[in-house]
Design an enzyme around this catalytic site. Structure first.
Site, PDB file in Angstrom:
ATOM      1  N   LEU A  98      -6.111  -1.169   6.238  1.00 20.95           N
ATOM      2  CA  LEU A  98      -6.350  -2.723   6.023  1.00 20.95           C
ATOM      3  C   LEU A  98      -6.886  -3.541   6.977  1.00 20.95           C
ATOM      4  O   LEU A  98      -6.607  -3.219   8.165  1.00 20.95           O
ATOM      5  CB  LEU A  98      -5.037  -3.284   5.214  1.00 20.95           C
ATOM      6  CG  LEU A  98      -4.586  -2.734   4.172  1.00 20.95           C
ATOM      7  CD1 LEU A  98      -3.203  -3.524   3.855  1.00 20.95           C
ATOM      8  CD2 LEU A  98      -5.411  -2.809   2.945  1.00 20.95           C
ATOM      9  N   LYS A 133       5.003  -5.259   4.625  1.00 20.82           N
ATOM     10  CA  LYS A 133       4.136  -4.118   5.303  1.00 20.82           C
ATOM     11  C   LYS A 133       5.197  -3.158   5.895  1.00 20.82           C
ATOM     12  O   LYS A 133       5.756  -3.528   6.919  1.00 20.82           O
ATOM     13  CB  LYS A 133       3.156  -4.544   6.156  1.00 20.82           C
ATOM     14  CG  LYS A 133       2.079  -3.376   6.527  1.00 20.82           C
ATOM     15  CD  LYS A 133       1.102  -4.026   7.489  1.00 20.82           C
ATOM     16  CE  LYS A 133      -0.018  -2.859   7.830  1.00 20.82           C
ATOM     17  NZ  LYS A 133       0.815  -1.811   8.788  1.00 20.82           N
TER      18      LYS A 133
END
Length: 706
Positions: A98, A133
């Protein structure tokens, strides 16, 4: 030969094109090194914040100089090459990483970019999924007809490591999917992690049994999953959260949120903190909530991930280089605290690097008691003007290595003096030198420094050096700890000393009459050694196998080599006026300044010379074989590939080099011959594509024998 202190890095806006090219190469190499340590070795040596800053600078350089972007650039890659210890699995759909956001403004810009790309009106809603995350190891699970068929790590994003057998031991990973609406092919992706409590328990067990201690839960999870012994993985408390997917023969849902809920119904654990947000303000509120609760969570996280909810919009948004346009990771700021730096210690690593370490008054940072922090190198100390007695700001980012971020100068004691970095090794007293272009100062006492001793001895007996059978890494550690082998010469006096010792080697656990006799015989068999092997065995920085051969061929004998190096070392202090011996050394094709300086620094340290002289009393050094300039392959570049049957790879390489050929490990347009044995693979294919001459072993022998 020591370098001057480096200046702080210039702004990217100030770089010329030539400077940018050099900076881009430096950043790419450094990022690649850290990727290997993180993804392959599960042993990162920099904080997440420091790594992210390298990535940000690389991106800034490439944004200003887009012509520097290549397919090999870290900005175009994900992760690192899979380990050779495992079989490989090709991902049907790449496992990309990401992009990162480090501020509220960058999150707002992400949402604005998505809206612009989709051409959404101001009042048209945009739903975004937000979730913590997890700081773990990415994993892809492939199910066919509901059955788990394989599991692979991320690897380089395109090819990962086959860890199927290990993954089958993780309780959170179902062997068979539950429920209805299961696609024939279903790749579920997520994160393998370890709870903090389980991590602490595991580390206590490791310490009690004398095994490796893990740095943090992420490393312990990665190290536990990537075990060759499945039983070890099975004994470790690994967990798995599902949150993404790869190849799917049919989609069970139309949104990100519904897909994760489907994973839960299929038997996977999913993160219960996932929510759906409708605007930027909601995303940022969620981020603040998770950041506040971070310390109370049972697992490590390093940010929040935002993903566009509608899957058809994800498809429209697509990808850019190494990451999707429809998702971003909002990283947490590093955790910080203030304390007093009581002392600066210098540690000497196994390669001789002098590393400054801050000894701190104990302080809790992110729930962990910190008493030591890295200071990186002498430039960092000078740049931040860090002094003993200072009050400093300590940072822990990604739970890796605490570091000193800054000094609170208004609290500085009056007596605090600028720190003077040592120019001698604190362990052995040898000169500590810093090479041009390097940030690290290194001890030159290669053969005599205790801090480097074990690694130097292991190198000394390695395959390309003395290659002593029965004297491997384990034995070197044992003999060093027992003070039987402290220096290279001790290897060749071991039998003599053992004959007069009260405690005989044969009486030690794991040894006996036969094994000891075999060891002594193996040592005696290596008392005669080629000059190039001896030079390589000395462990001089920058002198690898190739340079050792160049030096051996140039000087011919150990006597010539020692005499020339003594002359060059004696004149070392005469700045700007190198000796004839140094000029001769530097002029050897393939050597150059860096290697020449390293060799001279080695011989400038008297104790290295003394250790070498003692060694030469015990061994015989054979003159170097002269290269034939008149052979059919002199000056040619040769590549050997496949399984050779008429000679070993080392024999083939040595023979080719004696005939004046250069042996390469890769095929290019500059390659003259590829010698292909049985089961030759990609190198043979590339040779044919480039039109390089391909020879069988028999054809090669016919060529070199005339």
């Amino acid at each position: 030969m020591a370098a001057k202190s480096k200046k702080p890095l210039p702004s990217v806006d100030q770089l010329t094109k030539a400077q940018a090219k050099v900076e881009h190469k430096r950043l790419a190499l450094e990022i690649a090194m850290h990727d290997e340590r993180y993804y392959q070795k599960d042993a990162p040596t920099v904080s997440d914040a420091a790594y992210d800053s390298l990535r940000q600078r690389l991106n800034a350089v490439e944004a200003r100089f887009p012509e520097l972007v290549t397919t090999d650039s870290p900005s175009q890659k994900v992760g690192a090459q899979p380990s050779r210890a495992f079989a490989k699995i090709r991902h049907a759909v790449p496992m990309l990483s990401l992009g990162n956001a480090f501020s509220d403004e960058e999150v707002a810009e992400f949402v604005a970019r998505v809206r612009r790309f989709l051409n959404l009106g101001a009042d048209e809603p945009l739903a975004v999924v937000a979730e913590p995350k997890i700081d773990g190891l990415s994993l892809s699970l492939r199910y066919e007809n509901g059955e788990l068929v394989n599991a692979a790590t991320r690897g380089d994003g395109f090819e990962g490591e086959d860890v199927t057998a290990n993954v089958r031991t993780i309780k959170d990973v179902p062997h068979k999917l539950k429920g209805k609406n299961i696609p024939a092919v279903c790749e579920v992706r997520g994160e393998v992690y370890m709870l903090r409590e389980d991590f602490l328990t595991l580390n206590k067990k490791q310490a009690d049994s004398g095994d490796t201690i893990f740095a943090n839960p992420r490393n312990s999870a990665a190290g536990s999953l990537r075990q060759k012994n499945v039983a070890i993985t099975a004994s470790r408390p690994l967990k798995f959260f599902a949150y993404a997917w790869g190849e799917m023969s049919a989609m069970p849902a139309t949104t990100q949120f519904e897909m994760v809920k489907w994973f839960e119904k299929a038997g996977f654990a999913v993160n219960p903190r996932m929510i759906l947000c409708r605007d930027v303000e909601a995303l940022l509120r969620y981020y603040r909530e998770i950041e506040t609760e971070r310390a109370q969570l049972s697992y490590d996280i390093d940010g929040v991930v935002y993903k566009v909810d509608r899957l058809d919009w994800q498809t429209r948004l697509g990808f850019v280089s190494r990451s999707p346009r429809w998702a971003i990771a909002h990283k947490f700021a590093a955790e910080q605290a203030t304390t007093v730096l009581e002392k600066i210690d210098i540690q000497v690593g196994r390669t001789g690097a002098l590393t400054p370490v801050a000894r701190l008054a104990a302080v809790t940072v992110g729930g962990v008691v910190v008493q030591n922090a890295t200071l990186h190198n002498e430039d960092e100390i000078a740049r931040k003007d860090i002094r003993e007695g200072d009050t400093v700001v300590i940072q822990r980012a990604g739970d890796v290595i605490p570091q000193v971020v800054s000094v609170v100068t208004d609290k500085r004691p009056k007596h605090a003096k600028p720190y003077s970095f040592p120019h001698v090794c604190p362990v052995c007293g040898s000169h500590a030198v810093r090479e041009e272009g390097e940030a690290v100062r290194r001890c030159t006492g290669a053969l005599i420094c205790p801090a480097q001793a074990v690694e130097r001895l292991k190198h000394f007996v390695s395959r390309l050096a003395f290659d002593i059978e029965g004297l491997g890494d384990k034995q070197i550690h044992e003999f060093y700890d027992a003070k039987l082998i402290m220096h290279p010469v001790d290897i060749f006096t071991l039998a003599k000393r053992d004959a007069h010792a009260t405690d005989k080697l044969k009486d030690r656990e794991g040894y006996g009459d036969v094994s000891v006799r075999n060891l002594f015989a193996a040592i005696d068999a290596r008392r005669r050694i080629e000059l190039n092997r001896l030079i390589f065995a000395l462990g001089i920085r920058h002198v690898g196998e190739g340079n050792a051969k160049l030096l051996a061929r140039h000087y011919g004998t150990i006597e010539n080599f020692r005499a020339a190096m003594a002359e060059a070392a004696a004149a070392q202090t005469e700045e700007g006026n190198p000796s004839e011996a140094y000029a001769d050394l530097n002029a050897i094709g393939g050597v150059g300044d860096i290697v020449a300086d390293a060799v001279v620094e080695f011989f400038a340290e008297e104790r290295n010379v003394k250790a070498l002289n003692e060694l030469l009393h015990e061994i015989e050094v054979l003159p170097a074989e002269q290269v034939r300039a008149d052979s059919a392959v002199a000056g040619k570049t040769v590549v050997f590939t496949g399984s050779l049957t008429k000679f070993t790879r080392e024999e083939a390489k040595a023979q080719a080099e004696r005939l004046g050929a250069k042996v390469s490990g890769s095929v290019s347009k500059k390659t003259d011959y590829v010698v292909a044995g049985e089961e030759a693979g990609s190198k043979l294919t590339k040779a044919r594509e480039l039109g390089v001459a391909v020879l069988t072993e028999d054809e090669w022998l016919k060529l070199i024998e005339g």
